[in-house]
Design a protein around this motif. Structure first.
Motif, PDB file in Angstrom:
ATOM      1  N   THR A  98      48.972  72.898  51.568  1.00  0.00           N
ATOM      2  CA  THR A  98      48.554  72.264  51.204  1.00  0.00           C
ATOM      3  C   THR A  98      46.880  71.587  51.814  1.00  0.00           C
ATOM      4  O   THR A  98      46.283  70.858  50.726  1.00  0.00           O
ATOM      5  CB  THR A  98      49.317  70.573  51.602  1.00  0.00           C
ATOM      6  OG1 THR A  98      48.681  70.525  53.836  1.00  0.00           O
ATOM      7  CG2 THR A  98      50.010  70.715  51.556  1.00  0.00           C
ATOM      8  N   GLY A  99      46.496  72.256  51.807  1.00  0.00           N
ATOM      9  CA  GLY A  99      44.443  72.140  52.427  1.00  0.00           C
ATOM     10  C   GLY A  99      44.908  70.249  53.527  1.00  0.00           C
ATOM     11  O   GLY A  99      43.271  70.594  53.933  1.00  0.00           O
ATOM     12  N   LEU A 100      45.641  70.236  54.179  1.00  0.00           N
ATOM     13  CA  LEU A 100      45.684  68.894  54.835  1.00  0.00           C
ATOM     14  C   LEU A 100      44.630  68.858  56.119  1.00  0.00           C
ATOM     15  O   LEU A 100      45.719  69.659  56.277  1.00  0.00           O
ATOM     16  CB  LEU A 100      46.498  67.947  54.311  1.00  0.00           C
ATOM     17  CG  LEU A 100      46.981  67.707  52.608  1.00  0.00           C
ATOM     18  CD1 LEU A 100      48.282  66.223  53.228  1.00  0.00           C
ATOM     19  CD2 LEU A 100      45.784  66.718  52.337  1.00  0.00           C
ATOM     20  N   LEU A 101      44.257  67.953  56.172  1.00  0.00           N
ATOM     21  CA  LEU A 101      43.513  67.547  58.422  1.00  0.00           C
ATOM     22  C   LEU A 101      44.871  67.652  58.250  1.00  0.00           C
ATOM     23  O   LEU A 101      45.522  66.229  58.663  1.00  0.00           O
ATOM     24  CB  LEU A 101      42.450  67.201  58.404  1.00  0.00           C
ATOM     25  CG  LEU A 101      42.074  67.141  59.865  1.00  0.00           C
ATOM     26  CD1 LEU A 101      41.885  68.462  60.225  1.00  0.00           C
ATOM     27  CD2 LEU A 101      40.926  65.655  59.437  1.00  0.00           C
ATOM     28  N   GLU A 102      45.298  68.456  59.548  1.00  0.00           N
ATOM     29  CA  GLU A 102      46.369  68.335  60.600  1.00  0.00           C
ATOM     30  C   GLU A 102      45.827  67.753  61.601  1.00  0.00           C
ATOM     31  O   GLU A 102      46.630  67.441  62.687  1.00  0.00           O
ATOM     32  CB  GLU A 102      47.662  69.501  60.507  1.00  0.00           C
ATOM     33  CG  GLU A 102      47.527  70.449  58.941  1.00  0.00           C
ATOM     34  CD  GLU A 102      48.579  71.189  59.672  1.00  0.00           C
ATOM     35  OE1 GLU A 102      49.717  71.524  58.231  1.00  0.00           O
ATOM     36  OE2 GLU A 102      48.441  71.970  59.972  1.00  0.00           O
ATOM     37  N   ALA A 103      45.174  68.090  62.090  1.00  0.00           N
ATOM     38  CA  ALA A 103      44.499  67.778  64.027  1.00  0.00           C
ATOM     39  C   ALA A 103      42.904  68.767  63.490  1.00  0.00           C
ATOM     40  O   ALA A 103      42.620  68.812  63.218  1.00  0.00           O
ATOM     41  CB  ALA A 103      45.609  69.148  64.728  1.00  0.00           C
ATOM     42  N   VAL A 104      42.524  67.628  64.799  1.00  0.00           N
ATOM     43  CA  VAL A 104      41.046  67.723  65.262  1.00  0.00           C
ATOM     44  C   VAL A 104      41.076  68.026  66.688  1.00  0.00           C
ATOM     45  O   VAL A 104      41.002  67.354  67.653  1.00  0.00           O
ATOM     46  CB  VAL A 104      40.328  66.539  64.866  1.00  0.00           C
ATOM     47  CG1 VAL A 104      38.640  66.246  65.545  1.00  0.00           C
ATOM     48  CG2 VAL A 104      40.044  66.196  63.681  1.00  0.00           C
ATOM     49  N   LEU A 105      40.521  68.790  67.445  1.00  0.00           N
ATOM     50  CA  LEU A 105      40.658  69.257  68.210  1.00  0.00           C
ATOM     51  C   LEU A 105      38.776  68.892  69.143  1.00  0.00           C
ATOM     52  O   LEU A 105      37.957  69.910  69.191  1.00  0.00           O
ATOM     53  CB  LEU A 105      40.998  70.973  68.898  1.00  0.00           C
ATOM     54  CG  LEU A 105      42.326  71.145  67.731  1.00  0.00           C
ATOM     55  CD1 LEU A 105      42.775  72.632  67.751  1.00  0.00           C
ATOM     56  CD2 LEU A 105      43.376  70.298  68.742  1.00  0.00           C
ATOM     57  N   LEU A 106      39.452  67.698  69.753  1.00  0.00           N
ATOM     58  CA  LEU A 106      37.985  67.616  70.628  1.00  0.00           C
ATOM     59  C   LEU A 106      37.437  68.803  72.376  1.00  0.00           C
ATOM     60  O   LEU A 106      37.041  68.232  72.668  1.00  0.00           O
ATOM     61  CB  LEU A 106      37.355  66.224  70.316  1.00  0.00           C
ATOM     62  CG  LEU A 106      37.268  65.059  69.298  1.00  0.00           C
ATOM     63  CD1 LEU A 106      37.665  64.101  69.956  1.00  0.00           C
ATOM     64  CD2 LEU A 106      36.230  65.832  68.162  1.00  0.00           C
ATOM     65  N   ASP A 107      37.474  69.921  71.105  1.00  0.00           N
ATOM     66  CA  ASP A 107      37.110  70.548  72.896  1.00  0.00           C
ATOM     67  C   ASP A 107      36.207  70.596  73.424  1.00  0.00           C
ATOM     68  O   ASP A 107      35.985  71.383  74.539  1.00  0.00           O
ATOM     69  CB  ASP A 107      38.005  72.211  72.287  1.00  0.00           C
ATOM     70  CG  ASP A 107      36.836  72.852  71.745  1.00  0.00           C
ATOM     71  OD1 ASP A 107      36.788  72.238  70.358  1.00  0.00           O
ATOM     72  OD2 ASP A 107      36.829  74.203  71.697  1.00  0.00           O
ATOM     73  N   ASN A 108      34.751  70.708  73.004  1.00  0.00           N
ATOM     74  CA  ASN A 108      34.022  70.927  73.675  1.00  0.00           C
ATOM     75  C   ASN A 108      33.211  72.172  73.987  1.00  0.00           C
ATOM     76  O   ASN A 108      32.468  72.340  74.951  1.00  0.00           O
ATOM     77  CB  ASN A 108      33.855  69.855  74.458  1.00  0.00           C
ATOM     78  CG  ASN A 108      33.607  68.373  74.057  1.00  0.00           C
ATOM     79  OD1 ASN A 108      33.079  67.727  73.331  1.00  0.00           O
ATOM     80  ND2 ASN A 108      33.812  67.986  75.143  1.00  0.00           N
ATOM     81  N   GLY A 109      34.457  73.018  72.740  1.00  0.00           N
ATOM     82  CA  GLY A 109      33.688  74.770  73.231  1.00  0.00           C
ATOM     83  C   GLY A 109      35.040  75.195  74.125  1.00  0.00           C
ATOM     84  O   GLY A 109      34.819  76.585  74.210  1.00  0.00           O
ATOM     85  N   TYR A 110      35.519  74.275  74.526  1.00  0.00           N
ATOM     86  CA  TYR A 110      36.044  74.732  75.571  1.00  0.00           C
ATOM     87  C   TYR A 110      37.039  76.319  75.028  1.00  0.00           C
ATOM     88  O   TYR A 110      38.127  76.852  75.708  1.00  0.00           O
ATOM     89  CB  TYR A 110      37.450  73.735  76.487  1.00  0.00           C
ATOM     90  CG  TYR A 110      38.407  74.211  77.329  1.00  0.00           C
ATOM     91  CD1 TYR A 110      38.087  75.344  78.058  1.00  0.00           C
ATOM     92  CD2 TYR A 110      39.851  74.130  76.851  1.00  0.00           C
ATOM     93  CE1 TYR A 110      39.183  75.339  78.944  1.00  0.00           C
ATOM     94  CE2 TYR A 110      40.871  74.664  77.287  1.00  0.00           C
ATOM     95  CZ  TYR A 110      40.396  75.210  78.859  1.00  0.00           C
ATOM     96  OH  TYR A 110      41.692  75.528  79.762  1.00  0.00           O
ATOM     97  N   LEU A 111      38.132  75.937  73.801  1.00  0.00           N
ATOM     98  CA  LEU A 111      38.697  76.816  73.746  1.00  0.00           C
ATOM     99  C   LEU A 111      38.334  78.090  72.884  1.00  0.00           C
ATOM    100  O   LEU A 111      38.580  79.272  73.452  1.00  0.00           O
ATOM    101  CB  LEU A 111      39.416  76.247  71.976  1.00  0.00           C
ATOM    102  CG  LEU A 111      41.228  74.700  72.438  1.00  0.00           C
ATOM    103  CD1 LEU A 111      41.169  74.135  70.975  1.00  0.00           C
ATOM    104  CD2 LEU A 111      42.345  75.280  73.066  1.00  0.00           C
ATOM    105  N   THR A 112      36.646  77.704  72.678  1.00  0.00           N
ATOM    106  CA  THR A 112      36.240  79.441  72.257  1.00  0.00           C
ATOM    107  C   THR A 112      35.920  79.618  73.552  1.00  0.00           C
ATOM    108  O   THR A 112      36.105  81.117  73.803  1.00  0.00           O
ATOM    109  CB  THR A 112      35.079  77.991  71.938  1.00  0.00           C
ATOM    110  OG1 THR A 112      34.602  78.375  70.985  1.00  0.00           O
ATOM    111  CG2 THR A 112      33.927  80.146  71.536  1.00  0.00           C
TER     112      THR A 112
END
Length: 330
Positions: A98-112
């Motif tokens: 659907t293109g709808l936003l599901e999650a915002v991951l405020l990881d500060n670069g941690y996941l990268t």
């Protein structure tokens, strides 16, 4: 109404760590890149030279995966002088249906950080000798530490050397890693000495001129380049292309523009048309990896959007399972 899960770095750290599951997640992403109709546009990058900064935007859609991530990743390399991390950012996860936003991951670069380290582990798993036990890491930052941790997950690493221009930082990293990994880690500010006896060499710096020379690499060594993710970055002597028996990259299209391959092409030492073996092809058995213990193998990793979609999807799944984060109605 659509629900959006918001997750902070501390919440993400509770559910995602650098482990074999993370390495498998990124390995599967590379496999998909080689075997499926993955849509991965070129990286969008904004340079802010006034403050030694850059901002990368990466994304990818993988068929069969319900979501896709769009990552915004600033890197401001003078930040440590201000007591701030050099890398931060966030990932947004959208529904592929659907293109709808599901999650915002405020990881500060941690996941990268995690997916980048995992990629180094994947490269070593498929290209380094199975008996590789001594590693040399060029760099003293977060990624340098994570790269060694990733190597220890996939190869029997018992000793390592950390190279840094600032010997005090290298010594501190060595002490920390010795404690955390339970192996013997030494420090040096001499690059040639760092490579002596190394089975695996990993470069993790934003260097703009080579810090690793081709004639320092002995037969049987595997080299992974992590830091060259922009046209002006160059960690490795382009002559390594003439010494290496096998060159592998994460994305040929990216590495021709951003990676160490880019500098070798400019130096007339590599042919863009012949350097087409990608890590995903080796994983999938579509290309030959290391075939001899004496080979020098060389992997050029510039960081791909498919890795971001993979790790963001895994993080969201784990957070859903543990009911972590805050759910809001948009």
């Amino acid at each position: 109404m659509p629900k959006i899960r918001i997750l902070t770095e501390s919440e993400l750290r509770n559910v995602i760590t650098l482990d074999l599951d993370a390495i498998k997640c990124v390995e599967e992403a590379f496999h998909a890149l080689a075997t499926q109709d993955v849509r991965m546009p070129p990286i969008l990058r904004l340079d802010i030279e006034d403050h030694n900064g850059e901002v990368d935007v990466k994304t990818a859609y993988v068929p069969g995966v319900d979501s896709f991530a769009i990552k915004i990743s600033p890197g401001f390399f003078d930040n440590p002088k201000l007591g701030l991390p050099s890398v931060n950012g966030l990932m947004n996860l959208f529904s592929a249906k659907t293109g709808l936003l599901e999650a915002v991951l405020l990881d500060n670069g941690y996941l990268t950080d995690i997916r980048t380290a995992a990629a180094g582990g994947v490269a070593a798993r498929h290209l380094a000798r199975k008996d590789a036990s001594h590693a040399a890491i060029f760099g003293t930052g977060v990624q340098a530490r994570l790269q060694l941790a990733a190597l220890a997950l996939v190869r029997p690493i018992t000793t390592a050397t950390i190279w840094g221009r600032d010997i005090a930082k290298a010594e501190k990293a060595a002490r920390d890693l010795s404690r955390d990994l339970g192996i013997v880690v030494s420090a040096t500010d001499n690059g040639k000495a760092a490579c002596d006896g190394a089975d695996i060499v990993v470069t993790t710096t934003p260097a703009r001129s080579p810090i690793l020379q081709a004639d320092w690499i002995a037969p049987g060594t595997h080299v992974t380049a992590m830091g060259s993710d922009a046209e002006h970055k160059n960690e490795i002597d382009p002559a390594l292309f003439t010494r290496a028996d096998l060159y592998v990259c994460d994305s040929t299209a990216q590495c021709r523009i951003l990676g160490e391959l880019h500098h070798a092409i400019d130096a007339g030492l590599a042919d863009a048309k012949s350097c087409q073996t990608e890590l995903g092809q080796v994983i999938a058995g579509l290309a030959t990896g290391r075939s001899d213990a004496r080979q020098i193998t060389y992997c050029d990793l510039t960081g791909t959007g498919v890795q971001d979609t993979a790790i963001a999807t895994l993080a969201r799944q784990r957070c859903d399972a543990s009911n972590a984060g805050t759910e809001i109605v948009s």
